[in-house]
Design a protein around this motif. Structure first.
Motif, PDB file in Angstrom:
ATOM      1  N   ALA A   1      10.969  70.906  -8.104  1.00  0.00           N
ATOM      2  CA  ALA A   1      11.256  72.295  -7.724  1.00  0.00           C
ATOM      3  C   ALA A   1      10.762  73.287  -8.774  1.00  0.00           C
ATOM      4  N   ASN A   2      10.692  72.858 -10.020  1.00  0.00           N
ATOM      5  CA  ASN A   2      10.302  73.753 -11.110  1.00  0.00           C
ATOM      6  C   ASN A   2       8.883  73.511 -11.615  1.00  0.00           C
ATOM      7  N   THR A   3       8.129  72.685 -10.912  1.00  0.00           N
ATOM      8  CA  THR A   3       6.762  72.409 -11.353  1.00  0.00           C
ATOM      9  C   THR A   3       5.872  73.640 -11.252  1.00  0.00           C
ATOM     10  N   ARG A   4       4.859  73.680 -12.111  1.00  0.00           N
ATOM     11  CA  ARG A   4       3.890  74.779 -12.075  1.00  0.00           C
ATOM     12  C   ARG A   4       2.528  74.299 -11.565  1.00  0.00           C
ATOM     13  N   LYS A   5       2.522  73.128 -10.999  1.00  0.00           N
ATOM     14  CA  LYS A   5       1.277  72.597 -10.458  1.00  0.00           C
ATOM     15  C   LYS A   5       0.842  73.416  -9.234  1.00  0.00           C
TER      16      LYS A   5
ATOM     17  N   LEU B   1      14.926  77.420  -6.333  1.00  0.00           N
ATOM     18  CA  LEU B   1      16.223  77.024  -5.774  1.00  0.00           C
ATOM     19  C   LEU B   1      16.058  76.559  -4.321  1.00  0.00           C
ATOM     20  N   THR B   2      15.254  77.267  -3.566  1.00  0.00           N
ATOM     21  CA  THR B   2      15.001  76.881  -2.162  1.00  0.00           C
ATOM     22  C   THR B   2      14.314  75.521  -2.109  1.00  0.00           C
ATOM     23  N   LYS B   3      13.369  75.326  -3.015  1.00  0.00           N
ATOM     24  CA  LYS B   3      12.660  74.044  -3.073  1.00  0.00           C
ATOM     25  C   LYS B   3      13.626  72.914  -3.442  1.00  0.00           C
ATOM     26  N   TYR B   4      14.482  73.190  -4.403  1.00  0.00           N
ATOM     27  CA  TYR B   4      15.461  72.187  -4.853  1.00  0.00           C
ATOM     28  C   TYR B   4      16.359  71.763  -3.679  1.00  0.00           C
ATOM     29  N   LYS B   5      16.878  72.756  -2.963  1.00  0.00           N
ATOM     30  CA  LYS B   5      17.792  72.456  -1.856  1.00  0.00           C
ATOM     31  C   LYS B   5      17.071  71.691  -0.739  1.00  0.00           C
ATOM     32  N   ALA B   6      15.833  72.090  -0.463  1.00  0.00           N
ATOM     33  CA  ALA B   6      15.068  71.424   0.593  1.00  0.00           C
ATOM     34  C   ALA B   6      14.773  69.974   0.223  1.00  0.00           C
ATOM     35  N   LEU B   7      14.392  69.753  -1.022  1.00  0.00           N
ATOM     36  CA  LEU B   7      14.104  68.393  -1.486  1.00  0.00           C
ATOM     37  C   LEU B   7      15.363  67.535  -1.471  1.00  0.00           C
ATOM     38  N   LYS B   8      16.474  68.167  -1.851  1.00  0.00           N
ATOM     39  CA  LYS B   8      17.766  67.456  -1.838  1.00  0.00           C
ATOM     40  C   LYS B   8      18.112  67.037  -0.409  1.00  0.00           C
ATOM     41  N   LYS B   9      17.884  67.934   0.519  1.00  0.00           N
ATOM     42  CA  LYS B   9      18.178  67.664   1.928  1.00  0.00           C
ATOM     43  C   LYS B   9      17.301  66.529   2.462  1.00  0.00           C
TER      44      LYS B   9
ATOM     45  N   LYS C   1       9.035  78.783  -1.278  1.00  0.00           N
ATOM     46  CA  LYS C   1       8.899  79.840  -2.296  1.00  0.00           C
ATOM     47  C   LYS C   1       9.646  79.569  -3.599  1.00  0.00           C
ATOM     48  N   LYS C   2      10.922  79.975  -3.670  1.00  0.00           N
ATOM     49  CA  LYS C   2      11.661  79.955  -4.933  1.00  0.00           C
ATOM     50  C   LYS C   2      12.099  78.539  -5.326  1.00  0.00           C
TER      51      LYS C   2
END
Length: 417
Positions: A377-381, A357-365, A354-355
């Motif tokens: 994480a901030n893409t609008r695609k 920040l959640t995407k950023y953390k998941a990708l980082k992990k 969803k958000k």
């Protein structure tokens, strides 16, 4: 041949009834018109078991009507299923267990449906054997609503040839005429044997054994012959036999004469291998489309379920499907479907995050570089664009497999080692 009393007492023996009870409980199933659940059967039999046995001995047991359930078919029509009470299922199972050893030696080798140690796979292999022996014209006979059209008198006459227990024959007839409950309204059952009853598969084989000089699975039958002329002659003669001698109906709009690659039989299609010139089996295109539709339902983004549950349901579907079609060839289809499953799962995962920040953390992990985490994480695609591009890097195939995703191709290769 067993005498009247011996066969009846064998049916009512503690060993046979216990075996029937265990089978009914294993099968589970919905409750019938009386509302009794299969979990309640044990207590009911403990209290009324002896009384029921005496009723059967004295020809006084009265089955209850079956509950009508309609199941949608692929062509838009509906298949009528009958749900007997759990007690009637128990008694029918006890009958089946004592009659099966009588009929098994009498049934044709070409009959495969609803018989011990026989399955769909065996009938497909037998059909391929005939095709590769030069019988490459198929008479595909469609019996119109077979279970709904069985003539009771003809059926009982056939049963009485080999079953000399008046009590058991009487009980079978009572099950045939016990009636149907449709939306709380009672309807007489003057013909037919409800599909879904424990007795129906055995009774169907007794009726159709009169016809078995070809490959048959339940009421799905094909005849393989060597020429177009022979096929037309067989179609005409067999159709007349089915309608006049067995009292059944042949659906002439669905029955046809064709080549193996033009038919769908038990979910399979057939093709001629260019390398060795042999006929081989594959899942029919309609079966593949049906699988794709089910997988689409299991990989919907708006299905709010835990990923473990989603993956478990996908695994159950794939393993079951491959086990059924394991003798068929579908490597290229498996690769295509696997790719689509992974694509849709990546969209599901991206939506769950969803958000940003959640995407950023998941990708980082997942070990992605800092700039990738921020950008992605901030893409609008769209979900689809993300799943087809960077998510293939962030969530590779190996990771999905480790997470619990079962591959259709892996399952296929296991069966073709």
């Amino acid at each position: 041949m067993k005498t009247d009393n011996r066969l009846l007492e064998e049916m009512l023996s503690a060993e046979n009834l216990n075996k029937a009870y265990l089978q009914v409980v294993r099968n589970k199933g919905a409750e019938g018109v009386d509302g009794m659940k299969y979990t309640e059967l044990k207590d009911y039999l403990r209290e009324h078991g002896e009384e029921i046995k005496e009723q059967i001995r004295n020809k006084k047991y009265q089955p209850q009507p079956v509950k009508r359930v309609e199941i949608p078919k692929e062509d838009g029509s509906k298949r009528n299923l009958g749900v007997p009470t759990v007690l009637d299922r128990f008694i029918q199972q006890a009958i089946v267990q004592v009659l099966t050893p009588i009929y098994e030696p009498l049934f044709s080798e070409n009959s495969y449906g609803f018989r011990p140690n026989r399955c769909c796979e065996m009938v497909i292999l037998k059909a391929l054997e005939f095709m590769n022996d030069g019988y490459q014209w198929v008479v595909d006979i469609d019996l119109e609503k077979f279970f709904d059209n069985v003539n009771h008198d003809k059926l009982i006459t056939l049963v009485m040839r080999n079953v000399k227990s008046g009590e058991i024959v009487s009980l079978i007839r009572k099950f045939l005429v016990s009636g149907i409950m449709i939306d709380n309204e009672y309807k007489e059952s003057v013909i037919g044997t409800p599909q879904g009853e424990n007795l129906s598969p055995l009774l169907s084989n007794i009726v159709l054994n009169e016809l078995d000089h070809f490959t048959r699975y339940a009421d799905d039958c094909i005849i393989l012959v060597g020429s177009s002329k022979a096929a037309d002659r067989v179609m005409e003669n067999v159709s007349k036999f089915i309608e006049k001698k067995l009292g059944l109906k042949v659906n002439m709009t669905k029955s046809k004469v064709s080549k193996p690659n033009e038919i769908k039989y038990l979910g399979f299609g057939f093709f001629k291998d260019r390398n060795d010139g042999l006929w081989k089996a594959k899942p029919h295109e309609k079966s593949v489309q049906k699988l794709k539709l089910k997988l689409k339902q299991l990989t919907k983004r708006n299905w709010s379920v835990d990923m473990d549950y989603r993956l478990m349901k996908i695994k159950q579907l794939i393993v079951g499907w491959v086990n059924y079609f394991r003798i068929g060839y579908f490597r290229s289809k498996a690769k295509e479907i696997d790719g689509n499953i992974r694509f849709r799962l990546r969209m599901c995962i991206w939506k769950q995050w969803k958000k940003p920040l959640t995407k950023y953390k998941a990708l980082k992990k997942l070990g992605m570089a800092e700039w990738k985490c921020k950008t992605w994480a901030n893409t609008r695609k769209s979900y689809a664009r993300c799943a087809r591009t960077f998510l293939q890097v962030a969530i590779p195939n190996e990771l999905l497999k480790k997470r619990g995703l079962v591959s259709l191709l892996d399952q296929y290769q296991l069966k073709h080692i």
